[in-house]
Design a protein around this motif. Structure first.
Motif, mmCIF file in Angstrom:
data_model
loop_
_atom_site.group_PDB
_atom_site.id
_atom_site.type_symbol
_atom_site.label_atom_id
_atom_site.label_comp_id
_atom_site.label_asym_id
_atom_site.label_seq_id
_atom_site.Cartn_x
_atom_site.Cartn_y
_atom_site.Cartn_z
ATOM 1 N N VAL A 78 136.869 126.433 63.871
ATOM 2 C CA VAL A 78 136.754 127.289 62.814
ATOM 3 C C VAL A 78 135.768 126.398 62.203
ATOM 4 C CG1 VAL A 78 138.911 127.938 62.437
ATOM 5 C CG2 VAL A 78 138.511 126.319 62.095
ATOM 6 N N GLY A 119 145.005 139.812 54.739
ATOM 7 C CA GLY A 119 144.822 138.577 55.218
ATOM 8 C C GLY A 119 145.876 137.604 55.330
ATOM 9 N N GLU A 128 138.655 136.171 55.434
ATOM 10 C CA GLU A 128 140.009 134.484 54.822
ATOM 11 C C GLU A 128 140.693 134.183 56.067
ATOM 12 O OE1 GLU A 128 142.681 136.625 52.512
ATOM 13 O OE2 GLU A 128 142.175 138.816 53.326
ATOM 14 N N HIS A 129 140.759 135.463 57.535
ATOM 15 C CA HIS A 129 141.721 135.319 58.479
ATOM 16 C C HIS A 129 141.321 133.504 58.937
ATOM 17 C CE1 HIS A 129 142.231 138.896 59.917
ATOM 18 N NE2 HIS A 129 142.427 139.185 59.213
ATOM 19 N N ILE A 130 139.823 133.476 58.954
ATOM 20 C CA ILE A 130 139.464 131.806 58.978
ATOM 21 C C ILE A 130 140.087 130.238 58.805
ATOM 22 C CG2 ILE A 130 137.429 129.917 59.223
ATOM 23 C CD1 ILE A 130 137.172 131.544 60.976
ATOM 24 N N ARG A 168 133.283 134.289 54.949
ATOM 25 C CA ARG A 168 133.694 135.847 54.712
ATOM 26 C C ARG A 168 135.118 136.485 55.062
ATOM 27 N NH1 ARG A 168 132.021 140.395 57.000
ATOM 28 N NH2 ARG A 168 132.456 139.244 59.369
ATOM 29 N N LEU A 216 145.607 140.541 60.919
ATOM 30 C CA LEU A 216 145.893 139.069 61.575
ATOM 31 C C LEU A 216 147.238 139.005 61.980
ATOM 32 C CD1 LEU A 216 144.918 136.708 62.752
ATOM 33 C CD2 LEU A 216 144.927 135.270 60.588
ATOM 34 N N LEU A 224 140.377 134.442 69.237
ATOM 35 C CA LEU A 224 139.421 132.719 67.802
ATOM 36 C C LEU A 224 138.032 132.246 68.529
ATOM 37 C CD1 LEU A 224 138.745 132.686 64.766
ATOM 38 C CD2 LEU A 224 139.900 130.485 65.142
ATOM 39 N N ILE A 274 142.989 130.549 57.342
ATOM 40 C CA ILE A 274 144.480 130.741 58.222
ATOM 41 C C ILE A 274 144.817 129.952 59.410
ATOM 42 C CG2 ILE A 274 146.515 132.275 59.253
ATOM 43 C CD1 ILE A 274 145.789 133.812 57.134
#
Lengths: 234, 295, 600
Positions: free
Chosen positions: C313, C123, B93-95, B91, C71, C265, B97
């Protein structure tokens, strides 16, 4: 040929279709009518593998296809012409049509198919080298239909082919659909334009809020008050 | 005049080198729609492979491409399959990156661990010898890189335009939903594209290694420049990346001479920011990403 | 009353978990300070000071990268500015306690200048832009040698004592680092638990919905960036004093920026305490590898970071906090769910509605998209207390009209004027102005703020009227019960069904107490009982004096609800008036069912 058996389907936790069943026999033209949001598009997406049913199954020529990936469903011979045309905008008309013949069984004979399809859509023959995005809405819809036929499908499904087109173009689109049907193609069509579709179809299903409420011969549905009620609330 | 021509020649040669790195990045960026922050480390890996092969078995650095290109292809394909694919539907989009940043960090430091911080010099087999082209002098290796860049760009462009697979790749990029309805296996296309993108940089590393000393951090510098070029040339545009690279090469060379060699990067990144903010579709971008009004 | 059962059912379990969390947190913080003091070893001190510094930086980053969802991979800019401001001023004889604020001020200016043009980037592009800015700062720091010492770097003069932030022992440095961490955590917590935090997260999740709720999306993000930059700069000043030497490549470092983001994160992006946890777990790896293994292991910690980041992640994208939350909610279910409270029935009176004077005038709207004429001369008027149905076949341009009625689109021609609470007519220009004048809207595609509970979603609307969290919560609860969402208050918004999400969409707008309400297909895709409930709901809303325009496809509902309908087809009004008459209009039947049906 195609059988949808007691399917519940939706997106994420959202259930859109509830216990939906339908059959399409070889050579038939079948339509699903129903108001916006009734679940018509979801039904087609479930058949083409874009949505996996939560319960129930989809069977094509006796084999279950509900767990297949969309590209495998296409390889079996089911092609969906999606709502809103969905062309490849930066490709020429010719390339768009060639993409339609990506399916294994169609790739080898694509030049022949192209000839045949252009016979049905003479206007596209003049536009082969134009960018798809430069065409008018009606022409784009023709490309979408022609591209679907390039796959030489055994079952061709239309999702709202007349959406957003001027009335005169709608007539042309339905002329083409009738021609396709007359050529012996099995067709499943979902449409807002109830009159036109029921005229073109052999049988019809009425979908209301994700449930099949009625099925009958197309002529009988035209006379049925339930259809008017579903659309106009009278 | 002589100096000016020499600067232009240097800029063009540098541009060719940038192009060969940026082409793979723009392919991945444009098709898979993933920003591969580890692209520079792919280059670094390729350069170390070239270094090891040339010093180990003594072959000509260019010959190592035969091994480096397929290795990098597999490397890219595996990255897509194992790291990016599971995150395609994230969900946030940082993920994605963070995933490629993580890969970049891990690779760079792995190289540090294995090779140490010292630079590794690949034998150049005479590729650093100067040749005279009219009034200007360039290195033989630079000329080969420039020609290879033209070859690579043309080859990729032809592949994308003329072959069934190339068309399927473009179709997937332009309209993924429709591509799936045509029977295209989009996941396979993404794996393939990522592989090709990485293979391109593998090809580049065999050419670059004899001219540039290899170090664990070599990727960082080049990848940032490559991002500049990709945005300048328009996302996913192969010719855009080529001409963008030439422009950045020229800007680099000219600003290095006329503004000051320590400010070259500031000029390049300054241009990047202006393009990014004012014309995000890039100088050659045909596909304007419609920032449509939300419903 | 349902209210009381609900509160008593929900709150104790929640408070219990909350308290447990706070205790655990207190222990972690206490351990951060006490452990090095007890052990007393120089190296242990150093590790813990470094943890505090990175946890503070990461917490500050999280205000932008987490809450606001921007970000940034260039946060070292602000850290570096703080460091340079501190050292340069110390060399001029000014205490770093002052330099710290000078650095913060410069960082705030830089943050606003850098971020404002970048907010339109999303993004990866935002991330790339921040990296580019960072590179520019680094190059400039290298270039202006007179000021920064260039590549040779800057040393601080050896002046020892509290006023110079430089000490022979480690304890005072730990006290300052720990204090800074507490300040950062305090600020982050305060933002998260106040209106600003709600606004930031709403903006991150759904920018349009946030704008429709009257949130100044650019303003709140700029504020977040400014606060984050100031905190980072202050930490930077202290860290420079602690390191005693700075140079551009380690201050304006991409690696550092990535690390700061990485800790957040791994701990849990967007949570108050996540960055702290991330730093606590990862910093020791670096420092241990550096200190114990020395040059042998150069690169080891970075390698571990990278691998951990990839694993996180892939397998726990919500970080450690996400895992902890799952653990906590698992226990909650085991303890038994809340009792099923009944949806508050809507009391209806059968008094004929009072339709008053016009409140909204739409005149001659025209809109083209490219060559497409999507709205052609649309004019109508909405009166006070009226329900106006806006209907038409798919693609008729209804949502486009809504976008022009709420400021999301500017008409090419024509005007939308709204009667304000002051009795004057206004012509608002953007969603915020429309919201301020009391116009609320829902979206056809529901736009829940996914990371928030149902209650928090509705609070975003309520903050339009209230500043204090307690007032907004009160109002949100009241609205939720009225909308039959009472029992879901503490659930994640995403766990609702379509019907629930549609109601949440309405509830969020209702919490704004709008005078004019635009409802875009709130009944699409919901089942029959929900449709009935939605009809009752709309009638009850109207009884409170709200005027409603509803786009709707469920015709039975339109017929039951509307005082008047406007039929749109191909961007033009083809009929308007009494619903029963309109649906018998041949033009309307033709538009819906095809020409022949109209003749049949």
């Amino acid at each position: 040929m195609l059988e949808v058996r007691n399917v519940d389907a939706g997106y994420g936790s959202t259930v859109i279709l509830q216990d939906v069943s339908l059959r399409v026999e070889e050579g038939e033209v079948v339509t699903i009518v129903g108001a916006n949001g009734a679940g018509k598009t979801t039904t087609l997406r479930t058949v083409s593998g874009l949505v996996t049913p939560k319960t129930g199954g989809v069977f094509f020529e006796g084999e279950e296809i509900s767990k297949l990936q969309p590209h495998d469903v296409v390889d079996r011979g089911i092609t969906l012409i999606p709502e809103g045309r969905q062309l490849f905008p930066d490709m020429s008309v010719r390339e768009n049509l060639l993409m339609g013949a990506h399916r294994r069984d169609a790739r080898g004979v694509r030049s022949e198919t192209l000839e045949e399809v252009l016979g049905l859509f003479p206007r596209l023959g003049e536009r082969l080298d134009q960018h798809a995005s430069s065409l008018s809405g009606g022409e784009q819809q023709m490309v979408a239909i022609a591209r679907g036929m390039m796959a030489r499908p055994r079952l061709l499904m239309f999702d709202e082919p007349s959406l957003g087109l001027a009335p005169i173009i709608v007539e042309q689109v339905f002329d083409v659909i009738s021609k396709v049907a007359a050529s012996g193609m099995t067709v499943l069509i979902v449409e807002q334009n109830v009159w036109h579709t029921l005229k073109a179809a052999d049988r019809g299903y009425v979908l209301e809020n994700g449930e099949m409420v009625l099925d009958d011969a197309a002529d009988a549905l035209i006379e049925n008050d339930h259809v008017r009620q579903a659309y106009l609330g009278i | 005049m002589q100096t000016f021509l020499q600067i232009i020649a240097n800029g063009l040669m540098l541009g060719g080198l940038f192009a060969i790195i940026a082409v793979g990045l723009t392919l991945i960026f444009g098709i898979v729609k993933v920003v591969n922050f580890a692209h520079g480390e792919f280059l670094m890996v390729g350069m170390y492979l070239t270094y090891l092969l040339t010093t180990g078995i003594g072959v000509h650095p260019y010959a190592t491409a035969a091994a480096v290109v397929p290795i990098l292809f597999v490397f890219g394909a595996v990255t897509q399959r194992l790291l990016i694919q599971p995150l395609m539907h994230a969900r946030d989009e940082h993920i994605q990156i963070f995933a490629t940043v993580g890969l970049s960090t891990a690779l760079m430091n792995l190289a540090l661990l294995i090779f140490g911080a010292d630079i590794a010099n690949t034998p150049n087999h005479g590729l650093r010898s100067q040749i005279h082209l009219g009034p200007v002098r360039i290195l033989e290796g630079q000329l080969w890189i420039f020609l290879a860049a033209i070859l690579l760009v043309t080859g990729l462009q032809l592949f994308l335009a003329r072959t069934n697979t190339g068309r399927a790749i473009r179709a997937t990029a332009q309209n993924r939903a429709a591509a799936r309805l045509m029977g295209i296996n989009d996941r396979f296309i993404y794996v393939l594209t990522f592989g090709i993108g990485a293979a391109c940089v593998g090809f580049g590393s065999a050419l670059i290694a004899p001219l540039y000393p290899t170090s664990p951090t070599i990727g960082t510098y080049f990848v940032l420049i490559a991002f500049v070029i990709v945005v300048l040339g328009g996302l996913g545009s192969i010719p855009g990346a080529f001409f963008g690279a030439l422009i950045i090469g020229l800007v680099d060379a000219l600003s290095g001479f006329y503004i000051g060699s320590d400010l070259r990067e500031a000029v390049v990144f300054g241009i990047f920011l202006v393009i990014l903010i004012l014309k995000p579709s890039g100088l050659f971008g045909t596909r304007v990403s419609q920032s449509h009004v939300s419903p | 009353m349902t209210d009381t059962t609900l509160k008593s059912a929900v709150t104790p379990a929640r408070i219990g978990r909350h308290r447990l969390g706070l205790i655990a947190l207190g222990l972690v913080l206490a351990a951060l300070f006490v452990t090095p003091v007890v052990i007393g070893d120089e190296f242990v001190y150093h590790i813990f000071i470094t943890i505090c510094i990175f946890a503070a930086l990461s917490t500050a980053w999280n205000i932008v990268g987490g809450y606001a969802g921007q970000l940034s991979l260039g946060h070292a800019i602000f850290y570096g500015i703080g460091a340079y401001a501190g050292v340069i001023l110390v060399n001029m004889g000014i205490s770093p306690w002052i330099g710290m604020f000078a650095g913060a001020a410069v960082a705030v200016v830089a943050a606003v200048v850098v971020s404002y043009p970048c907010f339109r980037l999303h993004g990866p592009f935002f991330a790339l832009a921040t990296i580019a800015f960072l590179e520019v700062f680094r190059v400039l720091a290298l270039h202006f040698r007179e000021l920064t010492g260039g590549a040779t770097g800057l040393m601080i003069p050896l002046k020892i004592g509290w006023e110079w932030m430089v000490f022979r022992e480690r304890l005072p440095a730990l006290i300052i680092a720990f204090g800074m961490l507490l300040v950062c955590l305090g600020v982050a917590w305060a933002i998260r638990s106040r209106r600003l935090g709600f606004h930031l997260i709403a903006t991150r999740e759904r920018e349009s919905a946030a704008r429709a709720a009257g949130v100044g999306t650019v303003k709140v993000r700029l504020f977040a960036v400014a606060v984050s930059a100031a905190l980072s700069a202050m930490v930077g000043t202290f860290h420079a004093m602690y390191l005693t030497f700075i140079e551009p490549s380690s201050m304006f470092s991409l690696q550092l920026s990535i690390q700061i983001a990485m800790f957040a994160l791994i701990g849990g992006i967007g949570t108050v305490w996540g960055p702290l946890l991330g730093a606590v777990l990862l910093v020791p790896i670096t420092e241990f590898a550096r200190g114990a293994l020395g040059a042998e292991a150069i690169g080891l910690h970075g390698f571990v970071y990278g691998v951990v980041l990839m694993l996180v992640v892939l397998f726990m994208p919500n970080g450690i906090m996400g895992v902890l939350a799952r653990f906590a909610s698992g226990r909650k279910e085991a303890a038994g769910d809340e009792p099923d409270t009944h949806i508050a029935a809507v009391a209806r009176t059968d008094v004929a509605p009072q339709i008053g004077d016009p409140v909204l005038r739409v005149e001659g709207l025209q809109k083209h998209f490219g060559g497409l004429h999507v709205t052609n001369d649309v004019s109508f008027t909405l009166r006070e207390g009226e329900i106006l149905g806006l209907i038409g076949p798919n693609g008729a341009g209804k949502t486009t009209v809504f976008n022009m009625l709420s400021g999301f689109l500017k008409p090419d021609q024509g005007s939308v004027t709204l009667l304000g609470p002051d009795g004057e007519w206004h012509e608002p220009g953007n969603p915020g102005d429309f919201a301020a004048l009391g116009l609320g809207r829902t979206f056809q595609i529901v736009q829940p703020f996914a990371a928030m509970t149902v209650e928090e979603n509705i609070m975003v609307g309520a903050f339009h009227r209230y500043h204090a969290v307690s007032d907004a919560r009160e109002a949100a609860r009241e609205t939720a019960h009225r909308m039959g969402l009472g029992r879901y208050l503490q659930d994640e918004a995403n766990s609702l069904t379509v019907g629930g999400l549609k109601r949440l969409e309405v509830a969020r707008v209702m919490a704004m107490k709008p005078r004019v309400l635009l409802l875009d297909e709130v009944m699409a895709g919901i089942n029959r009982t929900d449709v009935k409930r939605a009809v009752d709901l709309m009638l009850s809303i109207r009884e409170t004096g709200v005027s409603i325009i509803a786009i709707e496809h469920v015709m039975q509902a339109v017929m039951a609800l509307s005082d008047r309908v406007v039929v749109l087809s191909s961007g033009e009004i083809i009929a308007q008036g009494d619903p029963q008459e309109v649906v018998r209009d041949p033009h309307v039947i033709e538009a819906y069912l095809g020409k022949e049906f109209a003749d049949a």
